[in-house]
Design an enzyme around this catalytic site. Structure first.
Site, mmCIF file in Angstrom:
data_model
loop_
_atom_site.group_PDB
_atom_site.id
_atom_site.type_symbol
_atom_site.label_atom_id
_atom_site.label_comp_id
_atom_site.label_asym_id
_atom_site.label_seq_id
_atom_site.Cartn_x
_atom_site.Cartn_y
_atom_site.Cartn_z
ATOM 1 C CG ASP A 113 20.405 -5.089 -20.094
ATOM 2 O OD1 ASP A 113 21.145 -4.130 -19.861
ATOM 3 O OD2 ASP A 113 19.992 -5.875 -19.215
ATOM 4 C CG ASP A 115 25.440 -6.282 -15.727
ATOM 5 O OD1 ASP A 115 26.138 -7.090 -15.119
ATOM 6 O OD2 ASP A 115 25.893 -5.286 -16.333
ATOM 7 C CG ASP A 316 17.885 -7.167 -16.297
ATOM 8 O OD1 ASP A 316 18.492 -6.372 -17.062
ATOM 9 O OD2 ASP A 316 18.241 -7.364 -15.126
HETATM 10 O O1 LIG Z 1 22.306 -1.996 -18.530
HETATM 11 P P1 LIG Z 1 22.996 -3.174 -17.929
HETATM 12 O O2 LIG Z 1 23.995 -3.802 -18.841
HETATM 13 O O3 LIG Z 1 22.013 -4.177 -17.379
HETATM 14 O O4 LIG Z 1 23.800 -2.584 -16.677
HETATM 15 C C1 LIG Z 1 23.095 -2.131 -15.517
HETATM 16 C C2 LIG Z 1 23.991 -2.240 -14.318
HETATM 17 O O5 LIG Z 1 24.504 -3.565 -14.337
HETATM 18 C C3 LIG Z 1 25.478 -3.912 -13.362
HETATM 19 O O6 LIG Z 1 24.846 -4.027 -12.107
HETATM 20 C C4 LIG Z 1 23.905 -5.077 -12.043
HETATM 21 O O7 LIG Z 1 24.572 -6.324 -12.226
HETATM 22 C C5 LIG Z 1 25.551 -6.659 -11.221
HETATM 23 C C6 LIG Z 1 26.219 -7.956 -11.610
HETATM 24 O O8 LIG Z 1 25.293 -8.990 -11.757
HETATM 25 C C7 LIG Z 1 24.868 -6.733 -9.837
HETATM 26 O O9 LIG Z 1 25.818 -7.014 -8.828
HETATM 27 C C8 LIG Z 1 24.171 -5.402 -9.552
HETATM 28 O O10 LIG Z 1 23.445 -5.485 -8.341
HETATM 29 C C9 LIG Z 1 23.212 -5.036 -10.686
HETATM 30 O O11 LIG Z 1 22.651 -3.748 -10.498
HETATM 31 C C10 LIG Z 1 26.599 -2.894 -13.341
HETATM 32 O O12 LIG Z 1 27.511 -3.204 -12.314
HETATM 33 C C11 LIG Z 1 26.040 -1.502 -13.187
HETATM 34 O O13 LIG Z 1 27.086 -0.576 -13.161
HETATM 35 C C12 LIG Z 1 25.135 -1.248 -14.363
HETATM 36 O O14 LIG Z 1 24.658 0.070 -14.324
#
Ligand SMILES: O=P(O)(O)OC[C@H]1O[C@H](O[C@H]2O[C@H](CO)[C@@H](O)[C@H](O)[C@H]2O)[C@H](O)[C@@H](O)[C@@H]1O
Length: 377
Positions: A113, A115, A316
């Protein structure tokens, strides 16, 4: 909007959890809780009773606990809960010998993954930058193991953030998968199209939700509009899904975010909502998720024989649970949950944060190098 769904589409004809029904309650009066400066703040009983608010509140460890996780202060009861949890989901680093034993005589495939796994969670999604050291660790892993990134972000965005050509990429929670065109075993699927990547090479694109692109664009624009007066709210368009962030919204306004999104999505019965880390993910009601994406990649990359390959998924988020579940239920490989606080999961192991992910990836490479050197004698 009514989408014309063809027979080969994985779109559910009878969605089990459309936003307008089931969990969210069909009796929700439209506009009842819409934000209006002259109206009183609504009671919001419905978003509470249907679980949205609970899900939003528990969607990411609260900041106070994150501080504790950096060993600044750990309350004894938290420490106890964490230790009990670690018995159930042992550290993938301290259990490495066990993982290595499972991987004996098999080829590991690594699914990551982005983020919260490769980059730390930060307030601004545009600043979720992966460190150079992490990039080097992932690059190294990809030298030894088939490696793919499966992210909720759009494929283009996650590729731009990771910037490694040696990986496979799946964006929009697996609804946009790019694989090389020359692979054996690429399934003949109507959702597969030929394209070229940024290096001009021929590739296959698997996009099971491509008919939803216009509707996602439409809903993205309207979500921007209806959340623009909520300070801190941010909407992202990932082409096949959209995200509504509330991390930077004052907690007292979270019910308003929930209500506005909820009310708006009632117009779109073919879209559903899932919860991420302080983010509401708006996505098509299709039977597709990160778990399906893992299965698709294993199949198309020729890695689906359980006796030969051991897939590992590191993530995560709640959306990563679909992948953990596929690996656990198929008895194929295992998930590693990245979390510094106890969470129920379908993963087998845990890592506390991205720095431990990096350490685990490096250990994997070291072990593989050792295996190769001993097997050549
Ligand atoms: O599947 P992933 O790669 O983990 O993406 C899931 C979401 O990740 C991002 O949001 C998350 O991370 C951001 C930066 O650290 C944080 O600000 C946010 O609160 C988290 O939810 C991304 O911006 C989303 O669009 C994704 O869906």
């Amino acid at each position: 909007m009514d989408l014309n769904i063809n027979k080969t589409s994985p779109v559910l004809s009878d969605p089990t959890t459309p936003v307008s029904k089931s969990r969210l309650g069909s009796s929700f009066p439209s506009g009842r809780f819409m934000m209006n400066s002259r109206k009183k703040i609504p009671k919001l009983d419905d978003v509470r009773s249907n679980g949205w608010l609970d899900a939003m509140i528990s969607s990411s460890p609260p900041r106070k606990r994150l501080v504790k996780d950096f060993n600044i202060e750990i309350a004894p009861e938290d420490d106890f809960a964490l230790r009990a949890w670690m018995l159930k989901y042992p550290s993938a680093i301290s259990s490495f010998a066990h993982i290595a034993a499972q991987a004996k005589d098999k080829k590991i495939a690594v699914f990551l993954d982005y983020d919260g796994t490769l980059s730390p969670i930060v307030d601004d999604p545009d600043r979720a930058i992966m460190s150079d050291a992490m990039r080097a660790a992932v690059k190294d892993v990809a030298k030894y193991f088939p490696t793919a990134i499966i992210s909720g972000r759009s494929r283009d965005k996650v590729y731009q953030l990771v910037g490694l050509t040696e990986l496979y990429y799946a964006g929009s929670h697996g609804m946009d998968i790019m694989t090389p065109a020359n692979l054996n075993g690429s399934p003949e699927d109507p959702n597969c199209i030929k394209s070229t990547n940024q290096q001009g090479e021929e590739v296959n694109l698997f996009q099971p939700a491509k008919e939803f692109i216009p509707i996602i664009e439409e809903v993205y624009n309207s979500l921007v509009e209806i959340t623009k007066c909520i300070k801190g709210a941010k909407v992202e368009n990932h082409k096949f899904c959209a995200s509504v962030h509330y991390r930077n919204v004052d907690e007292k306004d979270w019910p308003l975010v929930a209500q506005r999104v909820h009310d708006h999505l009632k117009k779109y019965p073919r879209l559903r909502l899932t919860h991420g880390r302080k983010v509401l993910e708006v996505r098509p009601v299709i039977e597709w998720n990160k778990g399906k994406a893992v299965e698709f990649l294993l199949e198309s990359l020729g890695l689906s024989n359980n006796d030969e390959f051991l897939p590992i998924f590191i993530g995560d988020d709640r959306t990563d649970e679909d992948a953990f579940k596929v690996l656990r239920e198929g008895n194929r490989g295992f998930g590693i949950l990245v979390s510094s606080v106890p969470k129920e999961s379908n993963a087998f192991y845990s890592l506390r944060d991205p720095s431990e992910v990096k350490k685990f990836l490096k250990t994997l490479v070291k072990w593989e190098k050792m295996e190769n050197s001993t097997s050549s004698f």
